[in-house]
Design a protein around this motif. Sequence first.
Motif, PDB file in Angstrom:
ATOM      1  N   ASP A  76       8.013   0.184  -0.326  1.00  0.00           N
ATOM      2  CA  ASP A  76       8.879  -0.911   0.164  1.00  0.00           C
ATOM      3  C   ASP A  76       8.846  -0.975   1.689  1.00  0.00           C
ATOM      4  OD1 ASP A  76       9.573  -1.481  -2.389  1.00  0.00           O
ATOM      5  OD2 ASP A  76      11.738  -1.241  -2.110  1.00  0.00           O
ATOM      6  N   LEU A  77       8.943   0.218   2.298  1.00  0.00           N
ATOM      7  CA  LEU A  77       8.961   0.296   3.766  1.00  0.00           C
ATOM      8  C   LEU A  77       7.713  -0.360   4.358  1.00  0.00           C
ATOM      9  CD1 LEU A  77      10.656   1.764   6.017  1.00  0.00           C
ATOM     10  CD2 LEU A  77       9.023   3.663   5.803  1.00  0.00           C
ATOM     11  N   ALA A  78       6.573  -0.089   3.725  1.00  0.00           N
ATOM     12  CA  ALA A  78       5.294  -0.579   4.246  1.00  0.00           C
ATOM     13  C   ALA A  78       4.915  -1.937   3.653  1.00  0.00           C
ATOM     14  CB  ALA A  78       4.201   0.443   3.950  1.00  0.00           C
ATOM     15  N   GLU A  79       5.783  -2.465   2.777  1.00  0.00           N
ATOM     16  CA  GLU A  79       5.463  -3.696   2.038  1.00  0.00           C
ATOM     17  C   GLU A  79       4.084  -3.561   1.393  1.00  0.00           C
ATOM     18  OE1 GLU A  79       6.254  -7.229   4.291  1.00  0.00           O
ATOM     19  OE2 GLU A  79       8.123  -6.437   5.089  1.00  0.00           O
ATOM     20  N   GLY A  80       3.905  -2.422   0.715  1.00  0.00           N
ATOM     21  CA  GLY A  80       2.612  -2.116   0.104  1.00  0.00           C
ATOM     22  C   GLY A  80       2.468  -2.677  -1.302  1.00  0.00           C
ATOM     23  N   SER A  81       1.375  -2.312  -1.942  1.00  0.00           N
ATOM     24  CA  SER A  81       1.095  -2.849  -3.282  1.00  0.00           C
ATOM     25  C   SER A  81       0.838  -1.714  -4.285  1.00  0.00           C
ATOM     26  CB  SER A  81      -0.117  -3.779  -3.221  1.00  0.00           C
ATOM     27  OG  SER A  81      -1.213  -3.085  -2.663  1.00  0.00           O
ATOM     28  N   LEU A  82       1.398  -0.533  -4.009  1.00  0.00           N
ATOM     29  CA  LEU A  82       1.159   0.601  -4.921  1.00  0.00           C
ATOM     30  C   LEU A  82       2.039   0.525  -6.174  1.00  0.00           C
ATOM     31  CD1 LEU A  82       0.768   3.561  -2.382  1.00  0.00           C
ATOM     32  CD2 LEU A  82      -1.012   2.182  -3.471  1.00  0.00           C
ATOM     33  N   PHE A  83       3.042  -0.365  -6.149  1.00  0.00           N
ATOM     34  CA  PHE A  83       3.911  -0.577  -7.323  1.00  0.00           C
ATOM     35  C   PHE A  83       3.801  -2.037  -7.743  1.00  0.00           C
ATOM     36  CE2 PHE A  83       5.492   3.324  -5.675  1.00  0.00           C
ATOM     37  CZ  PHE A  83       6.125   3.992  -6.710  1.00  0.00           C
ATOM     38  N   PRO A  84       2.773  -2.361  -8.527  1.00  0.00           N
ATOM     39  CA  PRO A  84       2.621  -3.754  -8.965  1.00  0.00           C
ATOM     40  C   PRO A  84       3.910  -4.222  -9.643  1.00  0.00           C
ATOM     41  CG  PRO A  84       0.731  -2.436  -9.643  1.00  0.00           C
ATOM     42  CD  PRO A  84       1.738  -1.482  -9.082  1.00  0.00           C
ATOM     43  N   THR A  85       4.267  -5.478  -9.430  1.00  0.00           N
ATOM     44  CA  THR A  85       5.595  -5.927  -9.879  1.00  0.00           C
ATOM     45  C   THR A  85       5.567  -6.723 -11.179  1.00  0.00           C
ATOM     46  OG1 THR A  85       5.354  -7.814  -8.414  1.00  0.00           O
ATOM     47  CG2 THR A  85       6.633  -5.949  -7.580  1.00  0.00           C
ATOM     48  N   ARG A  86       4.404  -7.104 -11.639  1.00  0.00           N
ATOM     49  CA  ARG A  86       4.406  -7.856 -12.892  1.00  0.00           C
ATOM     50  C   ARG A  86       3.072  -7.752 -13.625  1.00  0.00           C
ATOM     51  NH1 ARG A  86       4.530 -11.605  -8.808  1.00  0.00           N
ATOM     52  NH2 ARG A  86       6.773 -11.706  -8.952  1.00  0.00           N
ATOM     53  N   GLY A  87       3.138  -8.150 -14.902  1.00  0.00           N
ATOM     54  CA  GLY A  87       1.934  -8.265 -15.705  1.00  0.00           C
ATOM     55  C   GLY A  87       1.334  -6.930 -16.102  1.00  0.00           C
ATOM     56  N   GLN A  88       0.084  -7.003 -16.541  1.00  0.00           N
ATOM     57  CA  GLN A  88      -0.624  -5.815 -17.031  1.00  0.00           C
ATOM     58  C   GLN A  88      -0.697  -4.720 -15.973  1.00  0.00           C
ATOM     59  OE1 GLN A  88      -1.741  -5.710 -20.241  1.00  0.00           O
ATOM     60  NE2 GLN A  88      -2.272  -3.558 -19.921  1.00  0.00           N
ATOM     61  N   ALA A  89      -0.907  -5.136 -14.707  1.00  0.00           N
ATOM     62  CA  ALA A  89      -1.053  -4.137 -13.641  1.00  0.00           C
ATOM     63  C   ALA A  89       0.211  -3.289 -13.517  1.00  0.00           C
ATOM     64  CB  ALA A  89      -1.354  -4.829 -12.313  1.00  0.00           C
ATOM     65  N   LYS A  90       1.382  -3.912 -13.688  1.00  0.00           N
ATOM     66  CA  LYS A  90       2.647  -3.173 -13.595  1.00  0.00           C
ATOM     67  C   LYS A  90       2.741  -2.134 -14.708  1.00  0.00           C
ATOM     68  CE  LYS A  90       7.645  -3.669 -13.966  1.00  0.00           C
ATOM     69  NZ  LYS A  90       8.814  -4.531 -13.816  1.00  0.00           N
ATOM     70  N   ALA A 148     -11.036   2.510 -13.622  1.00  0.00           N
ATOM     71  CA  ALA A 148     -12.006   2.128 -12.582  1.00  0.00           C
ATOM     72  C   ALA A 148     -11.791   0.686 -12.129  1.00  0.00           C
ATOM     73  CB  ALA A 148     -13.423   2.326 -13.098  1.00  0.00           C
ATOM     74  N   ALA A 149     -11.329  -0.147 -13.061  1.00  0.00           N
ATOM     75  CA  ALA A 149     -11.150  -1.571 -12.728  1.00  0.00           C
ATOM     76  C   ALA A 149      -9.796  -1.838 -12.070  1.00  0.00           C
ATOM     77  CB  ALA A 149     -11.270  -2.417 -13.997  1.00  0.00           C
ATOM     78  N   ALA A 150      -8.873  -0.884 -12.189  1.00  0.00           N
ATOM     79  CA  ALA A 150      -7.497  -1.113 -11.718  1.00  0.00           C
ATOM     80  C   ALA A 150      -7.405  -0.951 -10.202  1.00  0.00           C
ATOM     81  CB  ALA A 150      -6.547  -0.127 -12.396  1.00  0.00           C
ATOM     82  N   PRO A 151      -6.455  -1.672  -9.589  1.00  0.00           N
ATOM     83  CA  PRO A 151      -6.214  -1.437  -8.159  1.00  0.00           C
ATOM     84  C   PRO A 151      -5.561  -0.071  -7.972  1.00  0.00           C
ATOM     85  CG  PRO A 151      -4.556  -2.928  -9.064  1.00  0.00           C
ATOM     86  CD  PRO A 151      -5.540  -2.670 -10.169  1.00  0.00           C
ATOM     87  N   LEU A 152      -5.691   0.475  -6.770  1.00  0.00           N
ATOM     88  CA  LEU A 152      -5.007   1.728  -6.453  1.00  0.00           C
ATOM     89  C   LEU A 152      -3.498   1.503  -6.641  1.00  0.00           C
ATOM     90  CD1 LEU A 152      -5.631   4.607  -5.220  1.00  0.00           C
ATOM     91  CD2 LEU A 152      -4.772   3.639  -3.075  1.00  0.00           C
ATOM     92  N   SER A 153      -2.847   2.420  -7.353  1.00  0.00           N
ATOM     93  CA  SER A 153      -1.417   2.247  -7.638  1.00  0.00           C
ATOM     94  C   SER A 153      -0.780   3.614  -7.796  1.00  0.00           C
ATOM     95  CB  SER A 153      -1.232   1.462  -8.941  1.00  0.00           C
ATOM     96  OG  SER A 153      -1.576   2.307 -10.040  1.00  0.00           O
ATOM     97  N   ILE A 154       0.541   3.603  -7.979  1.00  0.00           N
ATOM     98  CA  ILE A 154       1.248   4.849  -8.244  1.00  0.00           C
ATOM     99  C   ILE A 154       0.681   5.525  -9.504  1.00  0.00           C
ATOM    100  CG2 ILE A 154       3.100   3.692  -9.557  1.00  0.00           C
ATOM    101  CD1 ILE A 154       3.441   6.799  -7.256  1.00  0.00           C
ATOM    102  N   GLY A 155       0.149   4.718 -10.425  1.00  0.00           N
ATOM    103  CA  GLY A 155      -0.419   5.271 -11.654  1.00  0.00           C
ATOM    104  C   GLY A 155      -1.733   5.986 -11.411  1.00  0.00           C
ATOM    105  N   THR A 156      -2.660   5.321 -10.737  1.00  0.00           N
ATOM    106  CA  THR A 156      -3.970   5.950 -10.510  1.00  0.00           C
ATOM    107  C   THR A 156      -3.815   7.152  -9.567  1.00  0.00           C
ATOM    108  OG1 THR A 156      -4.481   4.364  -8.741  1.00  0.00           O
ATOM    109  CG2 THR A 156      -5.284   3.824 -10.953  1.00  0.00           C
ATOM    110  N   ILE A 157      -2.937   7.039  -8.581  1.00  0.00           N
ATOM    111  CA  ILE A 157      -2.730   8.160  -7.650  1.00  0.00           C
ATOM    112  C   ILE A 157      -2.168   9.377  -8.402  1.00  0.00           C
ATOM    113  CG2 ILE A 157      -1.258   8.958  -5.739  1.00  0.00           C
ATOM    114  CD1 ILE A 157      -1.656   6.132  -4.485  1.00  0.00           C
ATOM    115  N   THR A 158      -1.229   9.135  -9.309  1.00  0.00           N
ATOM    116  CA  THR A 158      -0.612  10.266 -10.022  1.00  0.00           C
ATOM    117  C   THR A 158      -1.586  10.914 -10.996  1.00  0.00           C
ATOM    118  OG1 THR A 158       1.529   9.205  -9.758  1.00  0.00           O
ATOM    119  CG2 THR A 158       1.386  10.957 -11.396  1.00  0.00           C
ATOM    120  N   VAL A 159      -2.381  10.116 -11.682  1.00  0.00           N
ATOM    121  CA  VAL A 159      -3.414  10.699 -12.551  1.00  0.00           C
ATOM    122  C   VAL A 159      -4.377  11.535 -11.686  1.00  0.00           C
ATOM    123  CG1 VAL A 159      -5.405  10.168 -14.018  1.00  0.00           C
ATOM    124  CG2 VAL A 159      -3.253   8.956 -14.372  1.00  0.00           C
ATOM    125  N   GLY A 160      -4.722  11.006 -10.522  1.00  0.00           N
ATOM    126  CA  GLY A 160      -5.615  11.756  -9.623  1.00  0.00           C
ATOM    127  C   GLY A 160      -4.999  13.072  -9.163  1.00  0.00           C
TER     128      GLY A 160
END
Length: 205
Positions: A76-90, A148-160
């Motif tokens: 939120d602080l950085a107005e980032g996109s690591l927490f997608p807000t809707r749809g499949q990505a969320k 591999a197709a997903a954007p970098l997110s809290i999900g991919t970072i945590t799996v990593g």
Amino acid sequence: MQLHWSPKSPYVRKVMVCALELGVADRLTRVRSVAAMLRPNPDIMRDNPLSKIPTLVLDDGMRLFDSVVICEYLNDLAEGSLFPTRGQAKWDALRWHALGDGMLDALILWRNERERTDAQRLEALVDAFSLKFANTLAVLEAEAPALAAAPLSIGTITVGCMLGYADFRFDAEAWRTRAPALADWYATLAARPSFQATSPDLDLK
Ligand SMILES: N[C@@H](CCC(=O)N[C@@H](CS)C(=O)NCC(=O)O)C(=O)O
């Protein structure tokens, strides 16, 4: 902002990877804090009654925990996109986060159990953790193309971060031989500067 921090904690790593990816890492002052399940730390408990790290102390006095709450705050602080807000990505991001974090919880308990004496160890518990790890790898292997197709997110970072912890503490499990497509995906993720800079193999102070 002060972050109760330790170089080997995978949950702290998750926060630091998010902070680096979001460009706010230099706003965090790291406070080396030792968190151990059997020795609650009064210095951490002043800020988090659970005595767990990561814990973030904001300049206005607000305390934030646990790791995912801190990550969302930084996003939120950085107005980032690591927490997608809707749809499949969320839902992908939240589900991968839950799977990575849940497996991390199990790996940490598994490690504790592994370190007990033969007489104390509950083998049924070790078997259960081992089965959960195998199942998690199988699910993630099947989902490697989606990861591999997903954007970098809290999900991919945590799996990593979970896979990085498996490398660090469960080398003998040789997870790559069981999940080769996941291993390819992880190799690309782990090459990112944020992952390189937070590796538990580094002697970070
Ligand atoms: N769900 C928490 C887990 C944090 C956690 O368990 N951290 C470990 C260090 S890796 C810890 O503080 N352990 C001390 C304890 O359990 O008392 C999060 O995501 O922040």
